[in-house]
Write an enzyme that holds these catalytic residues in place. Structure first.
Site, PDB file in Angstrom:
ATOM      1  N   VAL A 110       0.648  -1.282   0.036  1.00 25.71           N
ATOM      2  CA  VAL A 110      -0.011  -0.008   0.093  1.00 25.71           C
ATOM      3  C   VAL A 110       0.862   1.279   0.020  1.00 25.71           C
ATOM      4  CG1 VAL A 110      -1.985   1.242   1.190  1.00 25.71           C
ATOM      5  CG2 VAL A 110      -1.785  -1.323   1.270  1.00 25.71           C
ATOM      6  N   SER A 111       0.611   2.162  -1.115  1.00 21.94           N
ATOM      7  CA  SER A 111       1.333   3.277  -0.953  1.00 21.94           C
ATOM      8  C   SER A 111       0.636   4.450  -0.806  1.00 21.94           C
ATOM      9  CB  SER A 111       2.268   3.388  -2.543  1.00 21.94           C
ATOM     10  OG  SER A 111       2.573   4.776  -2.841  1.00 21.94           O
ATOM     11  N   PRO A 112       1.276   5.646  -0.102  1.00 21.72           N
ATOM     12  CA  PRO A 112       0.506   6.742  -0.099  1.00 21.72           C
ATOM     13  C   PRO A 112       0.536   7.581  -1.202  1.00 21.72           C
ATOM     14  CG  PRO A 112       2.568   7.038   0.978  1.00 21.72           C
ATOM     15  CD  PRO A 112       2.516   5.564   0.521  1.00 21.72           C
TER      16      PRO A 112
ATOM     17  N   ASP B 204       7.782   3.559  -4.657  1.00 17.09           N
ATOM     18  CA  ASP B 204       7.954   4.827  -3.753  1.00 17.09           C
ATOM     19  C   ASP B 204       9.235   5.034  -3.668  1.00 17.09           C
ATOM     20  OD1 ASP B 204       5.320   4.718  -2.889  1.00 17.09           O
ATOM     21  OD2 ASP B 204       5.253   3.198  -1.363  1.00 17.09           O
TER      22      ASP B 204
END
Length: 780
Positions: free
Chosen positions: A352-354, A465
């Site tokens: 999960v990436s912001p 990321d």
């Protein structure tokens, strides 16, 4: 008789009314018992763990060029303790750090043993990291995690151990009757999948059960003190701490640390049930200082004259810095009331990436290759974009604020009280050779094994990321001959290991590399903390979305079918990622086959997740049955074997005739700034490693009250004030500190100045604190 009947009737009516009132009182009392009665002892604590803000490589991206050189905002250890008045208790510590460390955990437990005996042990204490990639490294004990920090960094390690211990002590001393409430809700815009091609390899029927390819649910605990009311909140939500990029050099809690800072300031200023929209300044950040400092009704000319009378004085020795900095946030707090503690904890964030805008090629602006996250075959050009792109500080603020907003909503509406037993189970497992029993299609079962740790070729490709280098790429299940030759110089994996890890092509056989000491862990802790109908699963790594779902569902099925005492819909299971130690990633079997970054970083082979599920189900069953579990093999304590190649600070120096703390570049004379402007002042400084100023500050903005009283307004724990430190070369004794203040919209008009604090080291080794001040200026 008529008189008696009238008497009885007149007597009965008051009696009936009295009984009715008594019944109502009892009903209200009983409802109060259900809703808010104190059933536990609760205590919360918080302490500074910021660490060395210079010279130390940051933990997370493994980028050798990412060296700390200042502070975005400070890092903290935040703790809650929940205890039965005469029974069990559990401790959960949330760190604004990349991950927990086995060595840190060992030493904290030793200190707790010396202070409290057997009250707090490895069994009931969980220490978890938020996964910020913007904190100092060098505090883990295994070689592979401290190579880029030039080995072990004692200062990074010590500040963590000290801060965790002090936060637990504070929580322990704050223990009072109270209650805990839980609430859950969806947060849709704070994370996206960074490995969607791997997720799609999971069975279609399984994927069909879920609306999204990442977990969107936040689970929040609200802590109420019997006397003081709300005293804190902890929540778990899955999104990576990678809003700050691999080129950032300022210490930062990233999006989760920002959310915690926003929420603590929000509560201290506004309290419970405040109107969100009317209580926040620009960009949703709490207007703390607007409440702290009254508006000055003085005309602009008078303010300019007043400011002109305060020119920057020379730097001077400072006896005590801490008392100045404490006043900034302490001014709004009741002296005898515990401070509000809010922690934004990490969950199954593995994929999960912001960076929610997606991944794009920096050369063409086009989306990256779907399967391999490459641009023209190169991973180095593919980067994820945060919502504030291209400003990573803005992306950090936005993702932090989105989590903060959801937490405020859940906090204000939390109504389900945790009731029932507090319990815990903990064991150590050797994941290098664990037998796992799996069901076979068509019936029966088979026994498979985990493997000694190893990292695949796609590990070196990095992620969207933070891309890697050279010619590595995600989704590589073959490897290449050149890098295999390089690998073999360190350690050639044998056939058994190659077969065990298949289809992972092994780049680093870390589990079998033992020189100068262990490169990777083999013995890992797993743990369940139970508070009533809540179960916290402490996992020592980063589970992907689907891996976390499978683990949660497996544990929940044990609790709901085994007499847990709560209906199935009322059992809450959360994953606390990166807890107690660190062992990289855990994917599903199907995701492992794809060998993207997360699969290549799943150390113990394709059956790693099945091993976790098997062992966690044993812990859950033990809690239900009241049975003890074996402690398992002890992990090594490698403190005495640590090697550090980081050069110490030899001395600090300034040019002839210049003091430490002198202003090098001041604000212009008679300066006036508007809200939103950037004020920048540069001071002659010294290495921040000389004194971490723990619970203090390197930077301070003060406002003039009256004619000669300066009141602290913002410090280096504020999102708007940055401390940037630099020296002309790595071996130079001279250095400067630039303090940048982006004036918030909520800042009251008035006369301000900027101050810098630090400590210098003489050639003889003595440390001396100093302070400096800029000229005064006006904010309108």
């Amino acid at each position: 008789m008529e008189f008696l009947s009238r008497f009885n009737l007149s007597f009965q009516r008051p009696c009936a009314i009295i009984w009715l009132w008594m019944a109502l009182v009892l009903l209200l009392w009983n409802s109060r018992q259900v809703v808010s009665d104190s059933n536990y002892l609760i205590g919360l604590g918080s302490y500074d763990i910021t660490g060395p803000a210079a010279d130390v490589n940051m933990m997370g991206y493994a980028n050798t060029e990412q060296i700390a050189s200042g502070v975005h905002f400070r890092l903290r250890a935040r703790t809650f303790i929940a205890a039965e008045p005469e029974g069990n208790r559990v401790v959960f510590v949330n760190l604004d750090a990349c991950m927990a460390s086995q060595l840190v955990t060992i030493k904290v437990i030793e200190r707790l043993k010396a202070r409290y005996g057997d009250l707090y042990t490895v069994n009931n204490v969980a220490i978890s990291g938020i996964h910020s990639h913007a904190g100092p490294g060098g505090y883990l004990q295994y070689v592979v995690y401290i190579v880029t920090s030039l080995g072990f960094v004692r200062q990074s390690f010590d500040v963590l151990v000290d801060g965790i211990e002090k936060s637990i002590i504070e929580a322990h001393e704050n223990l009072r009757p109270g209650s805990v409430f839980v609430n859950k809700g969806e947060l849709l815009d704070a994370g996206v999948s960074r490995s969607p091609s791997a997720y799609l390899n999971n069975p279609a029927a399984e994927r069909a059960k879920y609306k999204y390819d990442t977990d969107k649910e936040m689970t929040l605990l609200k802590f109420l003190d019997e006397e003081w009311g709300p005293v804190g909140s902890f929540n778990w939500f899955a999104t990576h701490g990678t809003s700050m990029s691999r080129t950032n050099s300022l210490i930062s809690g990233d999006n989760k640390g920002a959310a915690a800072r926003f929420m603590e300031d929000w509560f201290e200023q506004n309290g419970l049930e405040s109107s969100y929209s009317s209580r926040f300044g620009a960009n949703g950040i709490p207007q703390r200082v607007a409440n702290l400092i009254p508006d000055l009704h003085t005309n602009h000319h008078e303010l300019l004259e007043l400011a002109a009378s305060f020119q920057s004085p020379p730097g001077r020795p400072a006896g005590s810095i801490l008392s100045v900095a404490r006043r900034v946030r302490g001014a709004l707090r009741q002296a005898n009331k515990p401070g509000f503690v809010s922690a934004f904890c990490q969950s199954n964030c593995g994929d999960v990436s912001p960076n929610v805008l997606g991944a794009f090629c920096i050369d063409t602006g086009l989306p990256c290759d779907f399967n391999h996250s490459t641009c023209g075959g190169k991973n180095e050009l593919c980067y994820g974009r945060g919502p504030g792109y291209p400003d990573e500080f803005e992306s950090t603020r936005i993702i932090g604020e989105r989590q903060f907003r959801k937490a405020v909503e859940l906090f204000n509406k939390a109504s389900e009280q945790l009731t029932g037993k507090i319990d815990y189970r903990h064991t150590y497992i050797d994941f290098s050779q664990l037998e796992v029993t799996l069901p076979k299609q068509g019936g029966g079962s088979e026994v498979v094994k985990t493997c000694p740790a190893a990292m695949g070729f796609a590990f070196a490709a990095g992620t969207t990321d933070g891309p890697g280098a050279f010619d590595f790429k995600q989704g590589d299940d073959k490897g290449n001959p050149f890098w295999k030759l390089v690998r073999n110089v360190l350690k050639t994996p044998d056939k058994e290991q190659v077969d065990c890890q298949y289809p992972k092509p092994i780049l680093l056989d870390t589990g079998e590399m033992k020189q100068p000491y262990d490169w990777a862990p083999s013995i890992l802790p797993i743990q369940i903390l139970r508070i009533g109908q809540l179960a916290i699963l402490s996992v020592p790594g980063e589970f992907t979305t689907m891996a976390g779902r499978r683990l949660r569902d497996a544990v929940k099925s044990v609790f709901t079918s085994g007499g847990h005492g709560h209906s199935g819909s009322n059992v809450h299971v959360v994953i606390a990622g990166l807890t107690n130690t660190y062992s990289q990633y855990v994917t599903t079997f199907e995701e492992y086959e794809v060998q993207r970054y997360e699969g290549a970083s799943t150390l113990y082979g394709p059956h790693t997740l099945s091993a976790y599920i098997q062992e966690f189900k044993k812990l859950a069953s033990a809690i239900i049955s009241g049975q003890a579990v074996e402690g398992g093999p002890q992990p090594p304590d490698l403190l005495d074997k640590q090697i550090s190649l980081l050069t110490p600070v030899v001395m600090d120096a300034t040019p002839h005739g210049v003091n430490f703390g002198d202003v090098d570049s001041d604000v212009a004379k008679n300066s006036t700034f508007k809200k939103g402007d950037l004020v920048s002042v540069t001071f002659w400084s010294a290495c921040p490693r000389n004194d971490l100023l723990t619970e203090g500050t390197f930077a301070l903005v003060e406002i003039l009250r009256g004619k000669d009283t300066w009141v602290p307004a913002y410090d280096d724990d504020d999102f708007c004030l940055r401390f940037k430190w630099s020296r002309p070369s790595r071996l130079s004794a001279r250095s400067r500190a630039t303090l940048e203040w982006r004036i918030p919209e909520s800042t009251p008009p008035g006369v301000y100045r900027i101050r810098h604090f630090g400590a210098s080291k003489s050639i003889l080794g003595s440390i001396r604190q100093f302070a400096g001040s800029s000229s005064a200026f006006v904010v309108v």
